[in-house]
Design a protein around this motif. Structure first.
Motif, short mmCIF file in Angstrom:
data_model
loop_
_atom_site.label_atom_id
_atom_site.label_comp_id
_atom_site.label_asym_id
_atom_site.label_seq_id
_atom_site.Cartn_x
_atom_site.Cartn_y
_atom_site.Cartn_z
N LYS A 57 -72.24 31.43 27.19
CA LYS A 57 -71.89 30.00 27.20
C LYS A 57 -72.59 29.20 26.10
N SER A 144 -70.04 26.75 35.48
CA SER A 144 -68.63 26.56 35.14
C SER A 144 -68.29 27.40 33.91
N ASN A 146 -67.06 27.60 30.74
CA ASN A 146 -66.74 26.85 29.52
C ASN A 146 -67.91 27.04 28.58
N SER A 152 -65.24 21.67 31.74
CA SER A 152 -65.17 22.87 32.57
C SER A 152 -63.74 23.40 32.62
N GLU A 181 -66.39 19.69 39.23
CA GLU A 181 -67.37 20.59 39.81
C GLU A 181 -67.94 20.04 41.12
N HIS A 237 -71.86 16.49 27.24
CA HIS A 237 -70.93 17.25 28.07
C HIS A 237 -69.55 16.63 28.01
MG MG Z 1 -70.96 23.14 33.76
#
Ligand code: MG
Ligand code: TXA
Length: 343
Positions: A57, A144, A146, A152, A181, A237
């Motif tokens: 990730k 998640s 991504n 996500s 999420e 994010h």
């Molecule tokens: Mg996440």
């Protein structure tokens, strides 16, 4: 690594889940669906396997992973005995889109908890996720699915390229149900502190007679001064490369005219409720649904598309902050890097 792809959009295939569980036990990574978003999972008791999640990730080492369990027995193996309030939360909201921070036992490797003495525990209600954990018979650490910083993954088409060759198997169950999420909570001084809002809302928790506090970083911008309770809150994010802004007023007509004003003389993409779609006469627009549930379901996939439009500015219609709206505001404020007009 050759990535195996299992299509379970129409039907669960237990043999293939068994196959994926074996990969987990061999120390490999598996992408699997949950009711919230897709997860990228590894055996939570295998330090090396978990380190590979961070690599795949590009995730910061100080951002701990959530550990997924199939039932209370497995939960008790990884955490110290929950308090009465914690138990009430677990009994009410697990299995479901809910993560509770509890005191970790030593069997959880330090790379999973990022060195904290607590661990986030989640019991997914999605059948495929639950079976995968049950068959592997080990807790599964899964953030998640991504690349860090990206929205996500809520459908495999959006994330396949990010992880092809890095994971052993991908289980595709089509679009996830919820789309944002899980709610992350921690009990502090007998109050339930929401660290990340989700489908289980403040109102849901209050209904069972508990006092709830909303962490100030949920809608505020992290100022870098204090220690955050949830390390994930301090990172960039969900933000596309294109500049995004969110505009909201309780008075819809006021919101729409402000959006039109901001769009004036620019090439814009407007992300709006279905019912407002025809009110904007710009070239690029995307419908995000009408209800908060529909918007939650669609929003990450929409955010992943916006850079393709090559516009100067993306304008997103805002929404109220209660119920599931708190989770949406939390994600969208980050996507817009706090570029928000509230009238
Ligand atoms: Mg996440
Ligand atoms: O719905 C979900 O929770 C999904 C699916 C796959 O289950 N998982 C997920 O994981 O969203 P992730 O890693 O993307 O987000 C976990 C969040 C991060 O913000 C992290 O900082 C926080 O939970 N977290 C994890 N362990 C924690 C701990 N011990 N204390 C405080 N925050 C923690």
């Amino acid at each position: 690594m050759d990535t195996k792809y299992f299509n379970m959009k129409d039907k669960i295939n237990e043999d293939k889940i068994y196959d994926s569980a074996q990969e987990i036990l061999k120390g490999n990574l598996v992408i699997f669906p949950t009711e919230t978003v897709y997860g990228i999972g590894a055996n939570a008791l295998d330090e090396n396997a978990c380190k590979n999640i961070f690599k795949a990730k590009g995730r910061a080492q100080d951002n701990p992973l959530i550990v997924h369990v199939s039932d209370i027995n497995m939960l008790n193996k990884v955490v110290e005995k929950p308090s009465e309030i914690e138990e009430k939360l677990i009994n009410t909201f697990c299995p479901g889109p809910f993560t509770i921070i509890l005191k970790a036992k030593n069997i959880i490797p330090k790379s999973v908890t990022a060195g904290l003495d607590t661990v986030g525990i989640r019991m997914p209600s999605k059948k495929i996720a639950n079976l995968l954990i049950k068959i592997a018979n080990t807790p599964i650490a899964a953030p998640s699915a991504n690349i860090s910083g990206r929205p996500s993954g809520t459908k495999i088409e959006d994330i396949r390229n990010e992880f092809q060759g890095k994971v052993a198997t991908i289980i595709d169950a089509g679009e996830v149900d919820i789309g944002v999420e899980s709610t992350v909570v921690k009990v502090m001084n007998n109050k339930v502190r929401i660290l990340r809002p989700g489908k289980i809302t403040k109102e849901d928790i209050e209904k069972i007679g508990l006092e709830v506090e909303i962490d100030k970083n949920i809608l505020g911008k992290y100022d870098g001064k204090e220690k955050v309770l949830s390390p994930g809150m301090k990172y960039r994010h969900y933000a596309p490369n294109t500049k995004c802004m969110m505009i909201y007023s309780k008075d819809e007509e006021k919101m729409i005219s402000k959006i039109k004003e901001e769009a004036n003389n620019k090439t814009v993409l407007i992300i709006c409720k279905d019912k407002n779609y025809n009110k904007y006469n710009c070239k690029y627009k995307i419908k995000m649904g009408n209800t908060l549930e529909e918007i939650a379901h669609n929003i990450f996939s929409i955010l992943r598309k916006v850079d393709k439009y090559n516009v100067d500015l993306v304008i997103i219609e805002g929404m109220e902050e209660d119920g599931l709206g708190l989770a949406l505001n939390n994600r969208l404020l980050r996507a817009c890097e706090y570029n928000y007009i509230k009238l």
